[in-house]
Design an enzyme around this catalytic site. Structure first.
Site, short mmCIF file in Angstrom:
data_model
loop_
_atom_site.label_atom_id
_atom_site.label_comp_id
_atom_site.label_asym_id
_atom_site.label_seq_id
_atom_site.Cartn_x
_atom_site.Cartn_y
_atom_site.Cartn_z
N ASP A 82 0.82 -1.21 0.00
CA ASP A 82 0.00 0.00 0.00
C ASP A 82 0.86 1.27 0.00
O ASP A 82 1.85 1.36 0.73
CB ASP A 82 -0.90 -0.02 1.24
N HIS A 83 0.47 2.23 -0.81
CA HIS A 83 1.06 3.58 -0.81
C HIS A 83 2.59 3.61 -0.77
O HIS A 83 3.17 4.21 0.13
CB HIS A 83 0.54 4.40 0.37
N HIS A 181 -7.33 9.53 4.78
CA HIS A 181 -6.77 8.53 5.68
C HIS A 181 -6.89 9.02 7.12
O HIS A 181 -6.83 10.23 7.36
CB HIS A 181 -5.30 8.27 5.36
N GLY A 182 -7.00 8.10 8.06
CA GLY A 182 -7.03 8.48 9.48
C GLY A 182 -8.45 8.73 9.95
O GLY A 182 -9.42 8.26 9.35
N HIS A 215 -10.09 4.90 -1.13
CA HIS A 215 -9.16 5.02 0.00
C HIS A 215 -9.88 5.73 1.15
O HIS A 215 -10.93 6.32 0.97
CB HIS A 215 -7.92 5.83 -0.41
N VAL A 238 -9.35 -0.26 4.29
CA VAL A 238 -9.56 0.01 5.72
C VAL A 238 -8.26 -0.23 6.47
O VAL A 238 -7.72 -1.34 6.43
CB VAL A 238 -10.66 -0.91 6.31
N THR A 240 -7.15 2.42 9.47
CA THR A 240 -7.23 3.06 10.79
C THR A 240 -8.10 2.27 11.76
O THR A 240 -7.75 2.09 12.93
CB THR A 240 -7.78 4.50 10.62
P1 13P Z 1 -8.27 4.62 6.60
O1 13P Z 1 -7.15 5.34 7.28
O2 13P Z 1 -9.49 5.47 6.51
O3 13P Z 1 -8.54 3.30 7.20
O4 13P Z 1 -7.83 4.39 5.07
C1 13P Z 1 -7.00 3.34 4.73
C2 13P Z 1 -6.46 3.45 3.37
O5 13P Z 1 -7.02 4.07 2.49
C3 13P Z 1 -5.22 2.73 3.12
O6 13P Z 1 -4.72 2.95 1.85
#
Ligand code: 13P
Length: 291
Positions: A82-83, A181-182, A215, A238, A240
């Site tokens: 991821d990312h 995110h978060g 995301h 998902v 966080t």
């Molecule tokens: P959250 O922080 O809302 O869970 O998002 C996760 C996400 O998009 C990971 O790439």
């Protein structure tokens, strides 16, 4: 069941209008909880590791755990990086056995985002069995080493998105549409559904080509989640929620059992709590029974 790359799994989800839960894990307990729940609910699954846990645990170790869990699971499972904003680390993880790689060059200007994304696409496609996710616009908030302030956040331009998809050859596309995110500061964040719909139509209108990713999945209200899935969101991230569940459950258990030194009991409690959250998300995303 087969260990799969994400593309075929997500094309099916787009066609049948459900989303595959893509859950960020940082340790074995979380991974086991996620896989067990998906198996129980017969749901296809994407396990995600972002860069920090991938570096900390080592890509080959994560890939080996994942293959062991996936080999005995009767559902399709994909392992996603991821990312990642470093092209070379994307290649390391693809070599190690991740089956979907997200190159996040979204903070770069458009042409540099295309250049870096295409380099990862070319590498993964030549390797075979590895699909690639790219992002345009920037999702605000913090996901591991990628930090985007609200001022820096930019929504994706649908016309540019089509160009990005065509020029890079990506398999899966993450448009920035106002999710973050978060933890959201408000219960009702402003999500640009129209932008998402227009992007989906431009890319997949005449022929379904590139599934879309949502995301910032934690904290969105159920009606928002369902609307995004109906508009073409096929991968739903998902992270966080699972981090909070892990930390809060551990804290609560230890606070209530200060004299007990039995890590297995902490693990079991955490695993049950994570499983409950995964069951919630799979139910909401409509992927139960789709494996
Ligand atoms: P959250 O922080 O809302 O869970 O998002 C996760 C996400 O998009 C990971 O790439």
């Amino acid at each position: 069941m087969a260990i799969v790359d994400a593309k075929a799994m997500l094309l099916k989800a787009t066609e049948e209008k459900y989303a595959v839960g893509a859950f960020n894990c940082t340790n074995l307990i979380q991974m086991e909880a996620v896989v067990e729940t998906a198996v129980e609910l017969k749901a296809p699954l994407i396990l995600q590791a972002s860069v920090a846990p991938s570096v900390f645990l080592k890509p080959r170790v994560i890939a080996a755990i994942y293959r062991t869990l996936a080999d005995s699971a009767p559902i399709p499972i994909c392992l996603h990086l991821d990312h990642c904003n470093e092209v070379e680390f994307c290649k390391v993880c693809a070599d190690a056995g991740y089956t979907n790689i997200m190159i996040d060059a979204s903070k770069q200007d458009f042409s540099e985002n295309i250049r870096q994304t295409k380099e990862v696409v070319d590498y993964c496609h030549q390797l075979g069995g590895v699909s690639v996710e790219g992002e345009l616009g920037t999702v605000s908030g913090v996901e591991d080493q990628v930090r985007v302030s609200e001022d820096e956040a930019a929504l994706c331009d649908p016309e540019q998105a089509l160009d990005f998809v065509d020029q890079t050859g990506i398999d899966i596309f993450a448009p920035a549409i106002g999710t973050a995110h978060g933890v959201y500061k408000t219960k009702f964040p402003k999500i640009d559904f129209e932008r998402f719909e227009k992007t989906a139509k431009l890319i997949n209108g005449s022929k379904l080509r590139v599934p879309l990713v949502v995301h910032g999945g934690t904290g969105l209200q159920p009606d928002v989640v369902k609307k995004l899935v109906a508009l073409g969101g096929a991968k739903y991230n998902v992270s966080t929620d699972l981090k909070h569940t892990l930390i809060d459950t551990t804290y609560d258990y230890i606070s209530a059992h200060r004299q007990e030194y039995n890590p297995g009991k902490v693990d079991k409690t955490v695993k049950e709590a994570i499983k409950a959250r995964i069951a919630y998300w799979i139910g909401l995303l409509g992927s139960a029974g789709k494996a």
